[in-house]
Design a protein around this motif. Structure first.
Motif, PDB file in Angstrom:
ATOM      1  N   HIS A 140       0.799  -1.219   0.000  1.00 19.86           N
ATOM      2  CA  HIS A 140       0.000   0.000   0.000  1.00 19.86           C
ATOM      3  C   HIS A 140       0.839   1.280   0.000  1.00 19.86           C
ATOM      4  N   SER A 141       2.148   1.121  -0.034  1.00 26.50           N
ATOM      5  CA  SER A 141       3.027   2.288   0.006  1.00 26.50           C
ATOM      6  C   SER A 141       3.420   2.782  -1.383  1.00 26.50           C
ATOM      7  N   GLU A 142       2.758   2.240  -2.434  1.00 27.53           N
ATOM      8  CA  GLU A 142       3.097   2.699  -3.784  1.00 27.53           C
ATOM      9  C   GLU A 142       2.691   4.155  -3.994  1.00 27.53           C
ATOM     10  N   LYS A 143       1.610   4.594  -3.320  1.00 27.23           N
ATOM     11  CA  LYS A 143       1.176   5.979  -3.502  1.00 27.23           C
ATOM     12  C   LYS A 143       2.157   6.965  -2.894  1.00 27.23           C
TER      13      LYS A 143
ATOM     14  N   SER B 200       0.487   8.552  -8.494  1.00 26.61           N
ATOM     15  CA  SER B 200      -0.770   7.851  -8.692  1.00 26.61           C
ATOM     16  C   SER B 200      -1.852   8.865  -9.027  1.00 26.61           C
ATOM     17  N   ALA B 201      -2.894   8.400  -9.698  1.00 20.48           N
ATOM     18  CA  ALA B 201      -4.004   9.269 -10.071  1.00 20.48           C
ATOM     19  C   ALA B 201      -4.809   9.653  -8.839  1.00 20.48           C
TER      20      ALA B 201
END
Length: 257
Positions: A112-115, A120-121
């Motif tokens: 969940h840490s990709e944002k 991210s959109a």
């Protein structure tokens, strides 16, 4: 002017011949100059230091009613603080602090840490309508009136000329007497060049000659354009010598028979 002791020197006190200023107690001319203190009649030739006033006492200071010395100060209070033996109070026992529980490796979700690392959109959520929304009465689309775009009273657009049509007057109109109506011959035909493109027009006039000109001009047959060599190439031409005149006398030579 007598002295009990012996006199020293030749000088003896004598009566002055005239008044001596030192013998009088007059203040002299020093008080005639302007003063150097205060603002009133200050000497203009001397430097004047800045002056400040203390002002007047405010009127509310007289209306304040202080309580006076009616307060009872404890005897153990001095100007340096409390004076006496230390006093302690009894409080309840504080709760024991719980041991800090550090989260284990399973509590973390790295996917969940990709944002936080990558772009991210934007994501939006749909939440329920709040309760205060029912009380706010917002106007609907039909409550707004857009400015007109037709007619002379336009706001945002340019208005074209708007002529109006009126009814025909009954007084003095053509329907009262048909003899007053104009016939077809009363109208003039409009030149089509008024509302259409006009073609060029030329006029034919007579040839003008200068007065007294009697010189004969050559006609078109007198000219031979095929013999003109100034505007085109010409082949070279040669001659055999001098051309004699046909009126010269022939050469007579005696030839024996």
């Amino acid at each position: 002017m007598t002295s009990s002791g012996p006199w020293v020197g030749n000088w003896r006190p004598h009566k002055p011949r005239g008044p001596i200023a030192a013998l009088y107690g007059s203040p002299g001319p020093k008080y005639g100059l302007p003063g150097l203190t205060g603002i009133s009649k200050h000497d203009p030739t001397k430097f004047k230091a800045p002056m400040f006033s203390f002002g007047v006492r405010h009127y509310q200071s007289n209306s304040d009613c202080s309580p006076g010395p009616k307060y009872l100060i404890p005897s153990n209070i001095t100007r340096q603080g409390l004076d006496g033996t230390p006093a302690f109070s009894l409080h309840s026992r504080i709760r024991e602090q719980r041991q800090f529980q550090v989260p284990g490796p399973g509590q973390y979700i790295p996917e969940h840490s990709e944002k936080m690392i990558y772009r991210s959109a934007p994501a939006f959520t749909l939440s329920g309508r709040i309760k205060d929304f029912k009380q706010s009465q917002t106007p609907g689309p039909a409550a707004y009136n857009l400015p007109p775009v037709l007619g002379p009273n336009t706001v945002t657009t340019a208005a074209a000329p708007t002529p109006s049509l009126y009814g025909r007057s009954k007084i003095g109109g053509f329907d009262e007497d048909l003899k007053k109506t104009p016939g077809p011959a009363a109208y003039k035909v409009v030149d089509p060049y008024v509302y259409m493109q006009k073609a060029p027009q030329f006029s034919m006039t007579g040839r003008n000659f200068a007065p007294g000109e009697t010189t004969r001009k050559p006609g078109p047959g007198e000219y031979r354009p095929e013999l003109v060599t100034s505007t085109r190439f010409k082949a070279p031409s040669f001659t055999f010598g001098l051309r004699h005149s046909q009126f010269i006398a022939p050469l007579i030579v005696d030839v024996p028979e």
